[in-house]
Enzyme design. Structure first.
Site, PDB file in Angstrom:
ATOM      1  N   LEU A  13       0.828  -1.207   0.000  1.00 31.84           N
ATOM      2  CA  LEU A  13       0.000   0.000   0.000  1.00 31.84           C
ATOM      3  C   LEU A  13       0.863   1.259   0.000  1.00 31.84           C
ATOM      4  O   LEU A  13       0.612   2.191  -0.773  1.00 31.84           O
ATOM      5  CB  LEU A  13      -0.931   0.002   1.224  1.00 31.84           C
ATOM      6  N   TYR A 127      -3.110 -12.464  14.294  1.00 32.73           N
ATOM      7  CA  TYR A 127      -3.126 -11.317  13.371  1.00 32.73           C
ATOM      8  C   TYR A 127      -4.447 -10.558  13.481  1.00 32.73           C
ATOM      9  O   TYR A 127      -4.467  -9.339  13.681  1.00 32.73           O
ATOM     10  CB  TYR A 127      -2.900 -11.801  11.933  1.00 32.73           C
TER      11      TYR A 127
HETATM   12  N1  NAP Z   1      -1.939  -7.923   2.546  1.00 31.39           N
HETATM   13  C1  NAP Z   1      -3.240  -8.223   2.667  1.00 31.39           C
HETATM   14  O1  NAP Z   1      -3.749  -9.183   2.066  1.00 31.39           O
HETATM   15  C2  NAP Z   1      -4.109  -7.380   3.555  1.00 31.39           C
HETATM   16  C3  NAP Z   1      -5.470  -7.699   3.666  1.00 31.39           C
HETATM   17  C4  NAP Z   1      -6.271  -6.909   4.474  1.00 31.39           C
HETATM   18  C5  NAP Z   1      -5.730  -5.829   5.157  1.00 31.39           C
HETATM   19  N2  NAP Z   1      -4.414  -5.556   5.056  1.00 31.39           N
HETATM   20  C6  NAP Z   1      -3.872  -4.395   5.774  1.00 31.39           C
HETATM   21  O2  NAP Z   1      -3.515  -3.418   4.820  1.00 31.39           O
HETATM   22  C7  NAP Z   1      -2.405  -2.647   5.311  1.00 31.39           C
HETATM   23  C8  NAP Z   1      -1.316  -2.596   4.248  1.00 31.39           C
HETATM   24  O3  NAP Z   1      -0.898  -3.926   3.990  1.00 31.39           O
HETATM   25  P1  NAP Z   1       0.246  -4.263   2.942  1.00 31.39           P
HETATM   26  O4  NAP Z   1      -0.178  -5.483   2.234  1.00 31.39           O
HETATM   27  O5  NAP Z   1       0.623  -3.032   2.180  1.00 31.39           O
HETATM   28  O6  NAP Z   1       1.402  -4.659   3.959  1.00 31.39           O
HETATM   29  P2  NAP Z   1       2.948  -4.933   3.641  1.00 31.39           P
HETATM   30  O7  NAP Z   1       3.182  -4.989   2.175  1.00 31.39           O
HETATM   31  O8  NAP Z   1       3.358  -6.059   4.513  1.00 31.39           O
HETATM   32  O9  NAP Z   1       3.618  -3.574   4.157  1.00 31.39           O
HETATM   33  C9  NAP Z   1       3.698  -3.274   5.509  1.00 31.39           C
HETATM   34  C10 NAP Z   1       4.895  -2.365   5.675  1.00 31.39           C
HETATM   35  O10 NAP Z   1       4.986  -2.027   7.069  1.00 31.39           O
HETATM   36  C11 NAP Z   1       6.354  -2.140   7.428  1.00 31.39           C
HETATM   37  N3  NAP Z   1       6.477  -2.337   8.858  1.00 31.39           N
HETATM   38  C12 NAP Z   1       6.369  -3.480   9.584  1.00 31.39           C
HETATM   39  N4  NAP Z   1       6.580  -3.229  10.881  1.00 31.39           N
HETATM   40  C13 NAP Z   1       6.811  -1.897  10.992  1.00 31.39           C
HETATM   41  C14 NAP Z   1       7.101  -1.034  12.071  1.00 31.39           C
HETATM   42  N5  NAP Z   1       7.210  -1.490  13.323  1.00 31.39           N
HETATM   43  N6  NAP Z   1       7.282   0.282  11.800  1.00 31.39           N
HETATM   44  C15 NAP Z   1       7.198   0.763  10.551  1.00 31.39           C
HETATM   45  N7  NAP Z   1       6.946  -0.004   9.486  1.00 31.39           N
HETATM   46  C16 NAP Z   1       6.744  -1.327   9.705  1.00 31.39           C
HETATM   47  C17 NAP Z   1       6.864  -3.306   6.632  1.00 31.39           C
HETATM   48  O11 NAP Z   1       8.276  -3.298   6.598  1.00 31.39           O
HETATM   49  P3  NAP Z   1       9.088  -4.681   6.472  1.00 31.39           P
HETATM   50  O12 NAP Z   1       8.657  -5.265   5.151  1.00 31.39           O
HETATM   51  O13 NAP Z   1      10.491  -4.267   6.543  1.00 31.39           O
HETATM   52  O14 NAP Z   1       8.624  -5.531   7.621  1.00 31.39           O
HETATM   53  C18 NAP Z   1       6.216  -3.025   5.282  1.00 31.39           C
HETATM   54  O15 NAP Z   1       6.997  -2.129   4.524  1.00 31.39           O
HETATM   55  C19 NAP Z   1      -1.991  -3.306   6.625  1.00 31.39           C
HETATM   56  O16 NAP Z   1      -2.559  -2.593   7.688  1.00 31.39           O
HETATM   57  C20 NAP Z   1      -2.614  -4.688   6.561  1.00 31.39           C
HETATM   58  O17 NAP Z   1      -2.900  -5.204   7.842  1.00 31.39           O
HETATM   59  C21 NAP Z   1      -3.591  -6.292   4.249  1.00 31.39           C
END
Ligand code: NAP
Length: 298
Positions: A13, A127
């Protein structure tokens, strides 16, 4: 100019927020990667707020590995829940509206009907529980906030179902995919666009935020099996995709069978554009350039 500070800026995102923001002349994205800002460090977050004085914050950072969260409970809760207490406190202190992203997993509905935001939460697994706790802590902080629950996110980068399927197709002739979990695949690009649309409308029309929760996903529903079939069809890949039930797929986490999100509230309130998931998927696949050639391209 609307200044928007984005945490977790290198995630699926976060990356699309940077890309979309760059195309919008009245929005300036201030991207903070995990290396620049660990969202668990409230003091550091406060320093960034005082450095940039953003008009809005988007928390795109999260612990998103659903399986690993089961063994890393403390880490998952620190990032997905406790950090929101600090982000919320600072956004309340400086009266900066914050968008927080949550998940369809908080509902864990047991029927088959589309789920609207009034459904009681029923999170299962670390989670989902950590994400729900994060929502609650942010709401309790009293910060001007807006929470978006989304589902089945994918993108041209990162760890996601589409890229996993394309990777598997390089070596397998047949794969087994779950057919009894139904939801909406959502292109992170569309979610990024929806968030920035809401921010721009809020800024221009001076609409305050009071902790409202909205669903957002691409339109239409399918199963993971149906999603896989469509990926391969659109890429012209010949592979046998066998439908299996959740009970046949080894997982430490009980996944919801119904993730059909009702999108009426976000569309009615904010007039956000919503595309059908197949149209968004087609665009993502056309934008995705695998650095390594597929066997059928060699
Ligand atoms: N992916 C899905 O299917 C899905 C579905 C429903 C909702 N969501 C929600 O949508 C949102 C975006 O998801 P996404 O898929 O874009 O997630 P993502 O690709 O996993 O990105 C999350 C980012 O947060 C970083 N991060 C982790 N721990 C952190 C910390 N303590 N401080 C700062 N940054 C940190 C990660 O860095 P590292 O990579 O270095 O750990 C990564 O760059 C999240 O809130 C997720 O829960 C996701």
């Amino acid at each position: 100019m609307i200044n928007v500070l984005v945490t977790g800026a290198d995630g699926q995102l976060g990356s699309h927020l940077k890309q979309w923001g760059a195309q919008m002349p009245d929005i300036r994205i201030i991207p903070l990667t995990r290396r620049q800002l660990d969202i668990c460090q409230t003091d550091r977050f406060a320093q960034y707020l005082k450095l940039y004085w953003p008009d809005y914050v988007i928390n795109a950072a999260a612990y998103t590995d659903v399986e690993k969260a089961e063994e890393n409970q403390d880490t998952a809760f620190n990032i997905n829940a406790h950090a929101l207490e600090g982000l919320g406190a600072m956004c309340k202190k400086y009266q900066i509206p914050i968008v927080h992203i949550s998940t369809d997993y908080v509902y864990h509905a047991t029927d088959n009907a589309p789920i609207d935001e009034s459904r009681p939460a029923n999170p299962k697994g670390v989670y989902a529980r950590s994400k729900y706790a994060g929502e609650q802590l942010l709401l309790k902080s009293g910060a001007p906030s807006l929470i978006i629950r989304t589902s089945w996110l994918y993108s041209t980068r990162g760890k996601n179902f589409v890229l996993t399927m394309l990777e598997l197709a390089k070596t397998k002739k047949s794969i087994r995919v779950v057919d009894d979990q139904i939801g909406s695949p959502t292109y992170a690009k569309d979610l990024a666009q929806a968030i920035l649309h809401i921010i721009r409308k809020s800024a221009v029309e001076r609409i305050p935020w009071q902790g409202e929760i909205y669903n957002y996903a691409n339109e239409g529903y399918t199963s993971w099996w149906g999603f896989a079939q469509k990926i391969f069809e659109l890429k012209g890949i010949k592979i046998d995709v066998q439908a299996i039930s959740s009970s046949e797929y080894p997982s430490r986490v009980e996944r919801p069978t119904n993730s059909r999100l009702d999108l009426h509230k976000i569309v009615r309130t904010w007039q956000v554009p919503v595309r059908h998931w197949e149209i968004a998927l087609r665009e993502m696949l056309s934008e995705y350039r695998d650095k390594r050639k597929m066997p059928w391209q060699r």
